[in-house]
Design a protein around this motif. Structure first.
Motif, mmCIF file in Angstrom:
data_model
loop_
_atom_site.group_PDB
_atom_site.id
_atom_site.type_symbol
_atom_site.label_atom_id
_atom_site.label_comp_id
_atom_site.label_asym_id
_atom_site.label_seq_id
_atom_site.Cartn_x
_atom_site.Cartn_y
_atom_site.Cartn_z
ATOM 1 N N VAL A 43 43.132 38.520 33.127
ATOM 2 C CA VAL A 43 42.092 39.723 32.653
ATOM 3 C C VAL A 43 42.979 40.151 31.499
ATOM 4 N N ARG A 44 44.089 39.477 30.895
ATOM 5 C CA ARG A 44 44.914 40.351 29.698
ATOM 6 C C ARG A 44 44.137 39.229 28.776
ATOM 7 N N THR A 45 43.950 39.689 27.856
ATOM 8 C CA THR A 45 43.306 40.186 26.813
ATOM 9 C C THR A 45 43.410 40.231 24.914
ATOM 10 N N ALA A 67 42.220 48.552 40.245
ATOM 11 C CA ALA A 67 42.636 47.090 40.275
ATOM 12 C C ALA A 67 42.269 46.171 42.028
ATOM 13 N N ALA A 68 43.296 46.391 42.666
ATOM 14 C CA ALA A 68 42.963 45.887 43.726
ATOM 15 C C ALA A 68 42.287 45.947 45.058
ATOM 16 N N ILE A 69 42.077 46.211 44.744
ATOM 17 C CA ILE A 69 39.981 46.491 45.592
ATOM 18 C C ILE A 69 39.079 46.180 44.639
ATOM 19 N N ARG A 70 39.402 46.388 43.595
ATOM 20 C CA ARG A 70 38.202 46.101 42.664
ATOM 21 C C ARG A 70 38.217 44.119 43.447
ATOM 22 N N LEU A 71 39.290 43.948 42.145
ATOM 23 C CA LEU A 71 39.482 42.562 42.512
ATOM 24 C C LEU A 71 39.302 41.953 43.481
ATOM 25 N N GLY A 110 39.456 41.057 29.708
ATOM 26 C CA GLY A 110 39.237 42.217 29.476
ATOM 27 C C GLY A 110 38.433 43.677 30.717
ATOM 28 N N GLN A 111 38.214 42.758 32.013
ATOM 29 C CA GLN A 111 37.443 43.279 32.584
ATOM 30 C C GLN A 111 37.762 45.067 33.249
ATOM 31 N N TYR A 112 39.267 44.787 33.705
ATOM 32 C CA TYR A 112 40.065 45.631 33.366
ATOM 33 C C TYR A 112 40.342 46.838 32.118
#
Lengths: 421, 421, 421, 421
Positions: A13-15, B117-121, B291-293
């Motif tokens: 996820v790093r950007t 973030a954990a839930i979304r993943l 960059g999704q989170y």
């Protein structure tokens, strides 16, 4: 520079480390130093978090002094001297001189948390659920805030759950010249079958940051406030990126002479890059009951300390304000020239912004990426924004020296000319 | 102590300052000092955020050194030396010795952000939306996390919007002696008409903190892991409060010998009360695209610095672990005696917990509030938890001295005996 | 007329009986008879459900014959002769001559059920959730359909639950002369930060019924279809009110020469006022698995019977089509004159519609109510629509005799002139 | 039998025609006739819609007479003689003798519509959103009703949108012998951190139909009513399948002597297989404002007519009630014997039900499908229910002759013995 463990252990996820693939070690003022000793001028400044530069000596000293005195660091939402100093300073230095009367909610120390709290308060206070936000608005990515954030990259990463409780309106200028997008908003509000649920609140950035450095017009903002007042809709200004002096005033909405019902600040609020956020609300809106919104880090005293120090340092007079406006014109001028040059080269470009929140729209993310990559090679950290990443944005520290500012602009100009010359 | 501005300017949402209406100034180890000079022993410790006490000298020094060197403070998600040191230390000191292989996601620096973030993943990785959490579970209050948090106080403060995407199961012991609540969960999973949408993940605290210091049984946790594996459900351990040594192991799930797919840590992760959080995930689950989170404060180097220092200081050998277990038994023993005494006095009470996460259940919030108020008068900061606030909880620093621990327990005992004697 | 039990026992939700507070007993063609013997010309016709009039003798006979033969009445979704006849007739009389190839889904026998099924299919087929509908659109009030219905009266009666999974776009003409509202839609689609989730489908009435008799322009509809095709968005035409000949073609979208991916029909589909609905879909969209959508009354054979009879009776040649267009012009002409007269009297009014779906916009619900109340006194049943109820609408049976049509128009004219003369 | 067009044109969603792949033409009483002349005894009866058999001569005559008189067929929600007769009959024949006082809401003519209206009313009336339903409950598939329906087949066909506003509790017996599942419900209600939002209403089938013919115990239902009363939760009995005499009383809840706040009826309500539904509510709950819930077919006079005729015919005395109970015992007795026989053969089986709503649980859908397929070959239409389709269910017309009932049971017995002998 050893980067393997970073590549291996950190999530994909790093950007930013993809744009700037070096290991940074130190920073001072408007300069970053990488592990190999190379220095970079910082036109990103923590995406607007370091308005007073890296490691400002006065703020650093206040922080070290506080630590040395064994001041309480983490205080939940207990009363602490640091919090009291913060509130006093906020009132004396910021609110009173501006004729503002707000109560303060200290939620978790991130912008998205402040937005979640602001939205929720608006719903509780009005009994309505709909939060109107705007095309290209960005207000955070936790699920409540995400509902008001336009970016598909985030919206599509929910695992398929649709967000709820919000509606998007076209931002100022979105429908092109000659169309006041508030006409549309007002029509929908007045139409019982428009599909627009009566809003609890409007949430807006007066200058959109992630959305592409889009400043809303002063008259447009005044009209928006009037519509909200007339319809009993709360006006939330999300001043997380545009606030704390970025546009040349402490609050970005001061330019329009409007008074939001609720304000969110974060990013540069601590003045030192420390996680911090607050929500300001008109006192009569404080419908919270004890403990209805919580979070572990809502009493981070180090941030109270630097935030209070920063307010005293930079906002006790108008020196910084005038300086930001002056430097803003320097950037504006250069960006206009670059836009003209690019346009001549067949790349239609334009400049926009307010204060030191300025964008150079080069039409496509591809163009912008080439420019920022070349600039980085040449010692300038600068990023893009906008729905296609097509806007090169300048968010340099407000306190940047004229030398660094000009050097940064020179690097940018050289990079553009190298790429498109 | 001047408190007017605090009462006037801070939102009514404030809560701890109602229990402890003094202004705190300094803190060291397990002691807090108020503005009037009065000292308090701290059995709250930032609600589990200060496992190594206030202002631990080694961590403080590491922090001051870092600041003095003009180390980068705020680094977005760029690569920094501080982040690299953090990841290396995490791997060497924590993960490898435990045979764990995880990638690290650094979202915003708060627990609720880590949970979001954990839930979304989990949703992105499985293509399913349902997150199963448990009665009395607490996982944060931003809208995504709130869906998994049982507490009505927060759930009813959304302005009427129902949360979505989660279902609650009875925690271990919830249905009383002799009923294994996982029988119910397994029955629902195997029943195509149960109304339980096939879960993406289960999220659980192995010892519930806010829910009343409820430890899940070791066998129950093992069975839960087995069910998840068998059904292709991800297991998320929210170790925000119970992790970082609180139960006597770095990760609370080590007691059960299970390996979660995803782990969230925050609170004591920085070791110094600084806002910080990470999500650990099995490498093959890292379905994030760049960059999704995002979030402004996902590269807070001061926290990297103290977190790494804390791991090296406290987790390079098993001294702390053994110490926590020993002190845990001291508290357990005293709490059992107090429970027996109370029960004799007609107030049925009981003790529970794991390590230094211990609760004294006194049956009602009314009882508990009287005890903690009296204790505060006598110099002990201690709070309650549980759905009715009926559990007096001990979350003292793991590093508390035996003297302070015993003095704190003595104050508590005297307070109980004064109130109910 | 005894009405006490009706007033006492029926829920206050009742609405038409407030406009027409008599007890109706019989009906034939375009005439209703009340219990006191008074006759009314029917310009409401079941809100578009009785396109072939009340109790059409041929359809009635088919129905009585079917009943007399003990034909199966209720067949779940089993195969019945009645269903087969219906499908054959639909294919031969309606689809083939129009070059359409659709499969048929028979959900529950109401419009809202058909819309729920259509929307769900679009989601299943595309893997996306967002359904775009339009300002002033009406597609039903069950929760799934309600998300696409603009009317606040219904949207605010959910007990506070926000609808989810839809977004509203401005209908043709909504932003005034000279603005093509599809420019806005297309801009949002092409903008990754617009807040518009990539749509699964667009759902539209080509002439909005409840929304105020608003016909979308032919070119606008063509462009909408083109946008949908280009973007991989399904186009759903909700032809529940405008279909079955109401606009002068069997399907209202024939005027624009477009081919929706999915079509919903109900209201006049049975031809006799019987509850009935179907969803038509391009064969390749039929992603349903057996039994994924059900309902008790999805095989109502009496409706199959009259629907097939009606298709054969009215759609085997173009007699009815031409007749509707002719009568439509009669109404249009009269409405234009009435609009002109009203405008002269200081009540700005206008006419609009397509075929025999026509509205006289008198500017306010107050005006419209006075007109329809007076008309009812004078023997004409006619209702209003639009977000303020400001449009007097003519939905008379398509089969109305010229005498009744003119008499109805005369009553309307006299009523208007009495009220505003 | 020509079936090609049926296979080609109807959506793959069709289901019963897969179990019974013949074309039915006529039906009378408890017998169906296929196009090839073969007769079938009907133990499915429209899934409980044809409690009085197919084409009952008295109801048919009432219908034909009404049609012959040109009675109004479709009346929106206007007042009609047919509606008045219906309401009068409902009050005189059904409500008054049972001491019930209800107002009547006539939403769209399907069960799911009635459930949507009932749920919405509960939300509006209480200001709360949570609707508690039960494991294996079925209440319809439109989005509002689906939230309360347990079946994954439907829940997973939404295109990924999670339902909202409901929670599932274990039905009576769900946790096995000796566990009263209401203990769990009551514990959750009394626990402020249970995750169960305070319910607006409970919705329950007293005997679950689609869920597997599961009767709730009489004492359990009484306790459920008591809990609801004590907690201010509305009790909705969804009597769509179990009502209209199916269990031996007009309302299924009469057995328990409870009085729901809201009742939904549909299926056999018209008595003739016509689409029809109503919602009954305690008068003080009628919080609807005019027009807040609508639908085109809410005034289907043919259904009013047959429904009133059916009430007079079958419910003016207790003949049918007693007959259902007698026949119910016949089925019960035979099913018990079949269960015993199967169990002996190594297929653990059991019988359950109430009145003529009876199930033979054969442990797996595979077993049940073999039985019903064989039965169909031998002239019996019978279906399965339950989460795995593992329950062979008898929903024969209540009016079935003893001869047909016994012949049907004989066919079933022979089929079972052939398959498993």
């Amino acid at each position: 520079m050893q980067t393997q463990i970073l590549e291996r252990m950190e999530s994909d996820v790093r950007t930013y480390s993809r744009s700037f693939p070096v290991v940074f070690t130190e920073a001072k003022g408007s300069r970053l130093t990488a592990e190999d000793g190379k220095q970079y001028i910082d036109f990103l400044a923590g995406a607007g978090t370091l308005n007073y530069g890296h490691n400002h000596p006065k703020l650093k000293q206040a922080l070290i002094d506080y630590l040395a005195s064994d001041g309480i660091v983490h205080g939940l939402d207990m009363w602490t001297k640091a919090k009291r100093d913060y509130l006093e300073t906020l009132e004396e230095v910021i609110l009173k001189p501006r004729g503002l009367e707000y109560k303060v909610h200290l939620p978790g120390p991130t912008g998205t948390n402040a937005v979640e709290a602001a939205i929720r308060l608006a719903r509780v206070a009005t009994g309505r659920h709909n939060i109107v936000s705007f095309t290209n608005g960005f207000h955070g990515v936790t699920m409540g805030a995400l509902a008001t954030t336009g970016n598909r990259k985030f919206r599509e990463a929910t695992g398929g759950i649709p967000t709820q409780g919000s509606a998007f309106m076209p931002f100022d200028g979105y429908l092109g010249e000659g169309i006041d997008t508030l006409d549309y908003f007002e029509k929908l509000l007045g139409d019982n079958s428009s599909g627009l649920d009566r809003p609890a609140a409007v949430i807006i950035e007066t200058v959109q940051g992630e959305g592409g450095i889009n400043p809303a017009g002063i008259d447009w903002l005044k009209r928006l406030e009037r519509i909200c007042r007339d319809q009993g809709i709360l006006l939330i200004v999300d001043d997380i990126q545009a606030g704390c002096g970025r546009t040349g005033k402490f609050f970005s909405f001061e330019h329009a002479g409007i008074t939001p019902d609720i304000v969110t600040n974060s990013k540069s609020l601590s003045g030192f890059g420390l996680p911090f956020a607050h929500v300001l609300m008109r006192p009569e809106l404080d419908k919270w009951k004890p403990g209805q919104y919580n979070g572990t880090f809502r009493g981070f005293s180090l941030a109270f300390t630097t935030a209070a120090a920063a307010m005293r340092q930079f906002w006790s007079d108008d020196t910084l304000e005038r300086d930001v406006q002056r430097k803003g014109r320097v950037v504006e001028d250069r960006f206009q020239k670059l836009a003209a040059w690019l346009t001549e080269k067949g790349i239609p470009a334009s400049e926009r912004g307010r204060g030191l929140m300025r964008g150079l729209d080069v039409g496509s993310g591809g163009h912008a990426d080439k420019i920022t990559a070349e600039a980085f090679e040449n010692g300038l950290v600068i990023e893009t924004s906008g729905h296609d990443g097509h806007v090169v944005k300048c968010l340099c520290p407000l306190t940047i020296s004229d030398e660094d500012l000009l050097e940064g602009l020179d690097i940018l100009e050289a990079s553009i000319k190298k790429v498109f010359g």
